[in-house]
Design a protein around this motif. Structure first.
Motif, PDB file in Angstrom:
ATOM      1  N   GLN A  78       9.949 -28.513 -33.554  1.00 16.71           N
ATOM      2  CA  GLN A  78       9.534 -28.071 -32.358  1.00 16.71           C
ATOM      3  C   GLN A  78      10.652 -28.897 -31.555  1.00 16.71           C
ATOM      4  O   GLN A  78      10.649 -30.377 -31.572  1.00 16.71           O
ATOM      5  CB  GLN A  78       8.092 -28.629 -31.992  1.00 16.71           C
ATOM      6  CG  GLN A  78       7.119 -27.811 -32.437  1.00 16.71           C
ATOM      7  CD  GLN A  78       7.185 -26.486 -31.937  1.00 16.71           C
ATOM      8  OE1 GLN A  78       7.541 -26.161 -30.543  1.00 16.71           O
ATOM      9  NE2 GLN A  78       6.542 -25.363 -32.380  1.00 16.71           N
ATOM     10  N   GLU A  79      11.461 -28.221 -30.950  1.00 17.58           N
ATOM     11  CA  GLU A  79      12.328 -28.897 -29.999  1.00 17.58           C
ATOM     12  C   GLU A  79      12.596 -27.975 -28.592  1.00 17.58           C
ATOM     13  O   GLU A  79      12.305 -26.917 -28.691  1.00 17.58           O
ATOM     14  CB  GLU A  79      13.599 -29.101 -30.681  1.00 17.58           C
ATOM     15  CG  GLU A  79      14.506 -27.950 -31.140  1.00 17.58           C
ATOM     16  CD  GLU A  79      15.581 -27.883 -31.983  1.00 17.58           C
ATOM     17  OE1 GLU A  79      16.063 -29.268 -31.718  1.00 17.58           O
ATOM     18  OE2 GLU A  79      16.086 -27.195 -32.645  1.00 17.58           O
ATOM     19  N   GLY A  80      12.977 -28.839 -27.662  1.00 16.78           N
ATOM     20  CA  GLY A  80      13.190 -28.161 -26.297  1.00 16.78           C
ATOM     21  C   GLY A  80      13.972 -29.289 -25.357  1.00 16.78           C
ATOM     22  O   GLY A  80      14.253 -30.517 -25.534  1.00 16.78           O
ATOM     23  N   SER A  81      14.767 -28.824 -24.574  1.00 15.68           N
ATOM     24  CA  SER A  81      15.567 -29.485 -23.662  1.00 15.68           C
ATOM     25  C   SER A  81      15.725 -28.650 -22.406  1.00 15.68           C
ATOM     26  O   SER A  81      15.400 -27.440 -22.259  1.00 15.68           O
ATOM     27  CB  SER A  81      16.847 -29.802 -24.341  1.00 15.68           C
ATOM     28  OG  SER A  81      17.636 -28.517 -24.542  1.00 15.68           O
ATOM     29  N   ARG A  82      16.213 -29.366 -21.390  1.00 16.37           N
ATOM     30  CA  ARG A  82      16.483 -28.767 -19.975  1.00 16.37           C
ATOM     31  C   ARG A  82      18.035 -28.338 -20.082  1.00 16.37           C
ATOM     32  O   ARG A  82      18.702 -28.859 -20.437  1.00 16.37           O
ATOM     33  CB  ARG A  82      16.132 -29.816 -19.020  1.00 16.37           C
ATOM     34  CG  ARG A  82      14.952 -29.991 -18.688  1.00 16.37           C
ATOM     35  CD  ARG A  82      14.449 -30.883 -17.549  1.00 16.37           C
ATOM     36  NE  ARG A  82      12.855 -30.812 -17.118  1.00 16.37           N
ATOM     37  CZ  ARG A  82      12.269 -30.089 -16.708  1.00 16.37           C
ATOM     38  NH1 ARG A  82      12.478 -29.024 -16.281  1.00 16.37           N
ATOM     39  NH2 ARG A  82      10.959 -30.222 -16.515  1.00 16.37           N
ATOM     40  N   GLN A  88      23.017 -27.685 -22.147  1.00 13.75           N
ATOM     41  CA  GLN A  88      21.955 -28.649 -22.255  1.00 13.75           C
ATOM     42  C   GLN A  88      22.067 -29.833 -21.455  1.00 13.75           C
ATOM     43  O   GLN A  88      23.471 -30.377 -21.767  1.00 13.75           O
ATOM     44  CB  GLN A  88      21.852 -28.985 -23.841  1.00 13.75           C
ATOM     45  CG  GLN A  88      20.585 -29.877 -23.946  1.00 13.75           C
ATOM     46  CD  GLN A  88      20.536 -30.239 -25.577  1.00 13.75           C
ATOM     47  OE1 GLN A  88      20.353 -29.359 -26.318  1.00 13.75           O
ATOM     48  NE2 GLN A  88      20.782 -31.554 -25.926  1.00 13.75           N
ATOM     49  N   GLN A  93      16.448 -33.835 -24.217  1.00 15.48           N
ATOM     50  CA  GLN A  93      15.815 -33.268 -25.377  1.00 15.48           C
ATOM     51  C   GLN A  93      14.570 -33.819 -26.009  1.00 15.48           C
ATOM     52  O   GLN A  93      14.749 -35.094 -26.065  1.00 15.48           O
ATOM     53  CB  GLN A  93      17.060 -33.262 -26.608  1.00 15.48           C
ATOM     54  CG  GLN A  93      16.891 -32.308 -27.676  1.00 15.48           C
ATOM     55  CD  GLN A  93      17.810 -32.347 -28.469  1.00 15.48           C
ATOM     56  OE1 GLN A  93      18.580 -33.431 -28.849  1.00 15.48           O
ATOM     57  NE2 GLN A  93      17.849 -31.287 -29.427  1.00 15.48           N
ATOM     58  N   LYS A  95      12.292 -33.596 -29.538  1.00 14.93           N
ATOM     59  CA  LYS A  95      12.120 -33.079 -30.913  1.00 14.93           C
ATOM     60  C   LYS A  95      11.148 -33.629 -31.771  1.00 14.93           C
ATOM     61  O   LYS A  95      11.082 -34.774 -31.637  1.00 14.93           O
ATOM     62  CB  LYS A  95      13.707 -32.975 -31.334  1.00 14.93           C
ATOM     63  CG  LYS A  95      13.819 -32.540 -32.704  1.00 14.93           C
ATOM     64  CD  LYS A  95      15.210 -32.375 -33.289  1.00 14.93           C
ATOM     65  CE  LYS A  95      15.311 -31.758 -34.359  1.00 14.93           C
ATOM     66  NZ  LYS A  95      16.886 -31.633 -35.054  1.00 14.93           N
ATOM     67  N   ARG A 152      11.672 -33.607 -20.315  1.00 18.02           N
ATOM     68  CA  ARG A 152      11.296 -32.342 -21.113  1.00 18.02           C
ATOM     69  C   ARG A 152      10.446 -32.519 -22.145  1.00 18.02           C
ATOM     70  O   ARG A 152      10.703 -32.792 -23.592  1.00 18.02           O
ATOM     71  CB  ARG A 152      12.475 -31.729 -21.720  1.00 18.02           C
ATOM     72  CG  ARG A 152      12.221 -30.122 -22.443  1.00 18.02           C
ATOM     73  CD  ARG A 152      11.492 -29.195 -21.557  1.00 18.02           C
ATOM     74  NE  ARG A 152      11.472 -27.946 -22.478  1.00 18.02           N
ATOM     75  CZ  ARG A 152      10.425 -27.594 -23.150  1.00 18.02           C
ATOM     76  NH1 ARG A 152       9.518 -28.300 -23.596  1.00 18.02           N
ATOM     77  NH2 ARG A 152      10.425 -26.466 -23.777  1.00 18.02           N
ATOM     78  N   ILE A 154       7.189 -31.720 -24.948  1.00 15.09           N
ATOM     79  CA  ILE A 154       6.753 -30.484 -25.573  1.00 15.09           C
ATOM     80  C   ILE A 154       5.446 -30.016 -25.164  1.00 15.09           C
ATOM     81  O   ILE A 154       4.497 -30.770 -25.018  1.00 15.09           O
ATOM     82  CB  ILE A 154       6.698 -30.715 -27.096  1.00 15.09           C
ATOM     83  CG1 ILE A 154       8.144 -31.220 -27.647  1.00 15.09           C
ATOM     84  CG2 ILE A 154       6.157 -29.623 -28.012  1.00 15.09           C
ATOM     85  CD1 ILE A 154       9.074 -30.071 -27.445  1.00 15.09           C
ATOM     86  N   GLU A 158       3.302 -24.650 -27.178  1.00 16.79           N
ATOM     87  CA  GLU A 158       4.448 -24.656 -27.925  1.00 16.79           C
ATOM     88  C   GLU A 158       4.191 -25.384 -29.326  1.00 16.79           C
ATOM     89  O   GLU A 158       4.441 -24.643 -30.660  1.00 16.79           O
ATOM     90  CB  GLU A 158       5.636 -25.457 -27.480  1.00 16.79           C
ATOM     91  CG  GLU A 158       6.346 -24.835 -26.306  1.00 16.79           C
ATOM     92  CD  GLU A 158       7.340 -25.600 -25.952  1.00 16.79           C
ATOM     93  OE1 GLU A 158       8.560 -25.353 -25.649  1.00 16.79           O
ATOM     94  OE2 GLU A 158       7.043 -26.958 -25.596  1.00 16.79           O
TER      95      GLU A 158
END
Length: 211
Positions: A78-82, A88, A93, A95, A152, A154, A158
């Motif tokens: 699971q990862e996400g960033s603005r 990016q 980030q 993760k 950011r 999680i 998600e």
């Protein structure tokens, strides 16, 4: 004295009476023959129906039964960033890398099994083998990498979506490794044990096919 015409009339009436009696006897005999033939035909049909009649052996009351179980370990990321204009943003980030064990069970509904006996051949018609349950082993959860940015995080949605994806993948992996085939084979083995209690399998042959 009786005239000649009267004697002839009497003889004719006597002849008609004998003919009528003879015909009535023939009709009775024909009716009896028809009744006997009808009884024989009905008996043959009844006997034929009885030969192919299914007998309850006990497995019909089992219902759904898992005949094969598979254990898989799935790894999720699971990862996400603005991002800004598709780029990016540094230090935003988050993760996670983690794993979870799954227990997948497959089998059939024994109540949907049909079978017939004809000429010492037992033909068994099986319903579709399918996955009956898919369970996450929560105590097996392990995190291998955890990186979270305050910019950011999680979201819970998600994480739940990630678990669902892992569960679907676990089912696919189990099926690709022979889960359904093994479940069918084990179900057939169980059924043979039931039939062996009622029939001598040295004399009777069992065949399996899908409905």
């Amino acid at each position: 004295m009786m005239s000649q015409h009267q004697e002839q009339g009497t003889r004719k009436r006597g002849g008609f009476g004998l003919l009528k009696f003879y015909l009535s006897q023939k009709i009775i005999k024909i009716l009896l023959i028809l009744v006997v033939v009808a009884v024989v035909i009905f008996g043959v049909r009844k006997t034929f129906f009885t030969e192919s009649k299914t007998t309850k052996l006990g497995f019909e009351d089992i219902g759904e039964l898992a005949t094969q179980c598979a254990y898989t370990t799935e790894v999720g990321v699971q990862e996400g960033s603005r991002e800004l204009f598709g780029i990016q943003i540094p230090f935003t980030q988050s993760k996670y890398i983690y794993s979870m064990d799954f227990e997948i069970k497959a089998g059939i509904d024994f109540g949907d099994i049909d079978w017939d006996l004809k000429d010492k051949i037992i033909e068994v018609r099986l319903p579709e083998v399918r996955i009956l349950s898919s369970e996450m082993k929560q105590d097996s959860f392990q995190v291998y990498h955890e990186e979270e940015s305050i910019f950011r995080q999680i979201r819970l949605e998600e994480i739940n979506d990630g678990f669902e994806d892992m569960q679907k993948q676990a089912e696919k992996d189990a099926v690709s490794n022979g889960l359904l085939e093994n479940a069918k084979s084990n179900a057939e083995t169980i059924l043979k044990e039931f039939f062996a209690k009622e029939y001598d399998l040295k004399e009777y042959k069992i065949t399996f096919r899908e409905k």
